[in-house]
Design a protein around this motif. Structure first.
Motif, PDB file in Angstrom:
ATOM      1  N   HIS A  18       1.599  -1.592  -1.845  1.00 41.97           N
ATOM      2  CA  HIS A  18       1.323  -0.622  -0.778  1.00 41.97           C
ATOM      3  C   HIS A  18       0.249   0.358  -1.225  1.00 41.97           C
ATOM      4  O   HIS A  18      -0.080   0.455  -2.405  1.00 41.97           O
ATOM      5  CB  HIS A  18       2.593   0.120  -0.363  1.00 41.97           C
ATOM      6  N   HIS A  28      -0.402   3.484  -2.091  1.00 41.43           N
ATOM      7  CA  HIS A  28      -0.282   4.792  -2.737  1.00 41.43           C
ATOM      8  C   HIS A  28      -1.045   4.711  -4.056  1.00 41.43           C
ATOM      9  O   HIS A  28      -1.061   3.658  -4.689  1.00 41.43           O
ATOM     10  CB  HIS A  28       1.181   5.173  -2.972  1.00 41.43           C
ATOM     11  N   HIS A  46       8.758   1.541   3.153  1.00 43.74           N
ATOM     12  CA  HIS A  46       8.349   2.726   2.381  1.00 43.74           C
ATOM     13  C   HIS A  46       7.231   3.499   3.072  1.00 43.74           C
ATOM     14  O   HIS A  46       7.240   4.723   3.127  1.00 43.74           O
ATOM     15  CB  HIS A  46       7.929   2.250   0.995  1.00 43.74           C
TER      16      HIS A  46
HETATM   17 ZN   LIG Z   1       4.647   4.716  -2.856  1.00 42.57          ZN
END
Ligand SMILES: [Zn+2]
Length: 636
Positions: free
Chosen positions: A238, A240, A324
């Protein structure tokens, strides 16, 4: 190098003459069949199913050059079809090399059934790109254009790249499956710089390539052990920074292979890394620049949840919803035709939220579960979501009633949209006092990605967006475009702070710099104001120090050492976290199907990891391991 003759032969044999196949090519992980009569194959869907089943590969049907109608004509046909279907076309772009026509839509609607019709009628294979333009009026879209441009400007090179990757993925294996190994290159006994290397006798795959922004000298994972020429694939869980921040660095040092991720993750990555490059050069050092970011985008291959994708001769990847943030994924690796199966959670939430579905938990096979443990400590029990929401609303109402202002530090993606959605919704139903909500930083850019990909959100939000509602924006939401000039920036912030009571959402979520800092230094002194943290606060960050009770903090602010006295109220509401809490982590291990033989814990502080490991072994009798950096475990 030619296509594998065995595959080519099988396809030719299985398709009837009417199919008029002219050539077969690998395009990345897919097998593409070019035909003079693509409509014939498309309308006999059992043919494609049979091919896919027999070859165990993803098959794409495209029109041969000779089958493709002239572009002006095709554009007219497409525009009419789409407009009749109630959508609007933003632009149409033809990719001659790949025989694809990119259709940029103004609404995030899928054009169900039309893709078959377009290919049959025109010989061009439609690729739908949503620009969500009409819903995001006034919202920035440069980033969306930047991502799309990389594909379009480089279409010829990209076609070549996909072909060469396809040949590499589908090479005949040289070695028998002899072993499967996992080596930890980052996020072991720590949070940040996620990176795991999976090796078999035939191939090598890297899971995540993160940075540890507060790590000082230890910002990067241990990439020195990777031979980039022999790396088959990178998979990104993902967008981030602690999972993507070092991806361009690999390209800088010679990696030329593919990186797999979901489509929302690709757009978010562009936004976040552009900002990261900006910030790092402001600070005077950067690991890479914009050209390495462009290279990462150019080499990316997006996959949908649930699609089985060959990423090397002996590894199949399937991504599943991780709950998430938008586009976040659990990676399932099926290794060596039934030899071994790994699930890597990345960051995941095994519980409900306003925007997302809970993480997926049912698989065909799982031998090893590699699980994040951010909130793995025995005291890391979060409040139920409804309770946390009620408390947050109450805190904000109280502050606003007293004439104060509320600062909520958020990460640009994930919590920011979750909180914005909640505040908007609560204001509309009258639970939350009506006050301006200032949204600073990149929260609006990343918001666009939510409007573009409603299918990656839960049903409730998805339906709202498909109905034409933008559930994140109202008359109370005020975008703040951060002024670059420091004096102008101070003026901008003071204007807001001298105004009526308000709510301010701004990154960075751990108050470790970012736009939120400008508000914090001016708000801290006033006891009427409130500071509310809604996410995990890393060790050593200002956020962590404040929730631990520090009330006099020394900071570096615009190159000056300053002391800030904190009289404002400080609250921590971890109930909004996008991570699973201790209970959810334990539940996930207990409920994941089938039961794994082994659990590996990563992405957590040492004490929390060890405590969680003990509990898993006691309760579920599953062997649970933790590796140090550069340690390898052999699984087969
Ligand atoms: Zn994360």
């Amino acid at each position: 190098m030619a296509l594998r003759p065995d595959i080519e032969e099988k396809i030719i044999k299985m398709l009837p003459e009417e199919a008029k196949v002219t050539r077969i090519e690998f395009e990345g992980p897919h097998v593409t069949v070019y035909s003079i009569n693509p409509g014939y194959i498309m309308n006999n869907s059992e043919l494609i199913k049979m091919l896919a089943k027999e070859l165990k590969k993803h098959i794409i049907i495209k029109g041969d050059e000779k089958a493709r109608a002239p572009k002006e004509e095709v554009e007219k046909v497409i525009r009419k079809m789409i407009t009749d279907g109630g959508n609007e076309v933003d632009k149409v772009y033809f990719n001659d090399q790949l025989g694809d026509v990119y259709i940029f839509l103004r609404k995030p609607q899928v054009i169900k059934g039309l893709d078959k019709a377009i290919l049959s009628q025109t010989g061009w294979r439609p690729v739908i790109v949503s620009t969500a333009l009409d819903m995001s009026k006034g919202l920035p879209r440069d980033d969306i254009d930047a991502v799309n441009n990389v594909d379009m400007l480089m279409s010829k090179e990209r076609a070549e790249f996909l072909k060469s990757i396809g040949l590499r993925i589908h090479r005949l294996p040289v070695y028998k499956n002899e072993y499967v190994k996992v080596t930890c290159l980052g996020a072991c006994f720590e949070v940040g710089r996620s990176a795991l290397l999976i090796e078999t006798s035939e191939s090598r795959v890297l899971l995540d390539a993160g940075v540890k922004p507060s790590g000082g000298m230890d910002e990067a994972p241990f990439f020195d052990v990777i031979d980039v020429d022999n790396l088959d694939a990178v998979v990104i869980s993902h967008a981030h920074l602690d999972h993507i921040g070092m991806l361009p660095y690999l390209y800088k040092y010679g990696y030329k292979g593919p990186v797999y991720m979901t489509e929302p993750t690709k757009y978010l990555m562009e936004i976040l890394l552009t900002d990261y490059i900006d910030l790092s050069s402001e600070r005077g050092y950067s690991y890479y620049g914009l050209s390495e970011l462009a290279s990462s985008l150019y080499h990316s291959i997006t996959v949908d949840y649930g699609d089985v994708t060959d990423i090397s001769p002996d590894i199949k990847l399937t991504l599943y919803d991780a709950g998430h943030e938008i586009g976040s994924a659990l990676s399932h690796l099926h290794i060596g035709n039934g030899l071994y199966n790994i699930v890597y959670t990345g960051d995941f939430k095994y519980g409900p939220s306003r925007l997302l579905n809970p993480a997926h938990s049912i698989f065909k096979r799982v031998e090893l579960l590699i699980m994040e443990s951010t909130y793995g400590g025995k005291d890391d029990v979060q409040k139920p979501r409804e309770e946390a929401e009620a408390e947050l609303i109450q805190l904000i109402n109280k502050t606003i009633e007293n004439g104060g202002k509320v600062l909520i530090p958020v990460f640009s993606t994930g919590r920011a949209q979750e909180i914005l959605f909640l505040l908007n919704d609560s204001m509309q139903v009258g639970k939350l006092a009506k006050a301006p909500i200032y949204v600073d930083g990149m929260v609006l850019q990343t918001l666009n990605v939510h409007l573009m990909f409603p299918d990656y959100l839960n049903n409730n939000v998805k339906e709202l967006i498909y109905d034409g509602v933008n559930p994140f924006i109202s008359e109370y939401v005020k975008p703040v475009e951060r002024a670059r000039n420091p004096d102008k920036r101070q003026e901008q912030v003071m204007d807001i702070l001298q105004g009526p009571p308000s709510i301010i959402l701004a990154p960075h979520g751990m108050l470790n710099g970012g736009p939120a800092m400008d508000y914090f230094v001016h708000m801290a002194d006033d006891a009427k104001n409130s500071l509310i943290f809604v996410s995990y606060q890393g060790e050593g960050t200002l956020g962590r120090r404040l929730i631990q009770g520090e009330r006099k903090v020394n900071l570096k602010y615009y190159d000056q050492d300053i002391t800030v006295n904190v009289n404002m109220n400080v609250f921590h509401e971890p109930g909004f976290s996008g991570h699973s809490d201790r209970k959810q982590l334990m539940n996930y291990v207990g409920r994941i199907e089938p039961k794994p033989h082994k659990v590996m814990l990563v992405h957590g502080e040492p004490g929390k990891l060890m405590n969680l490991a003990l509990s898993i072994e006691l309760k579920y009798k599953i062997d649970t391991v933790m590796l140090n950096h550069l340690e390898t475990i052999r699984l087969v």
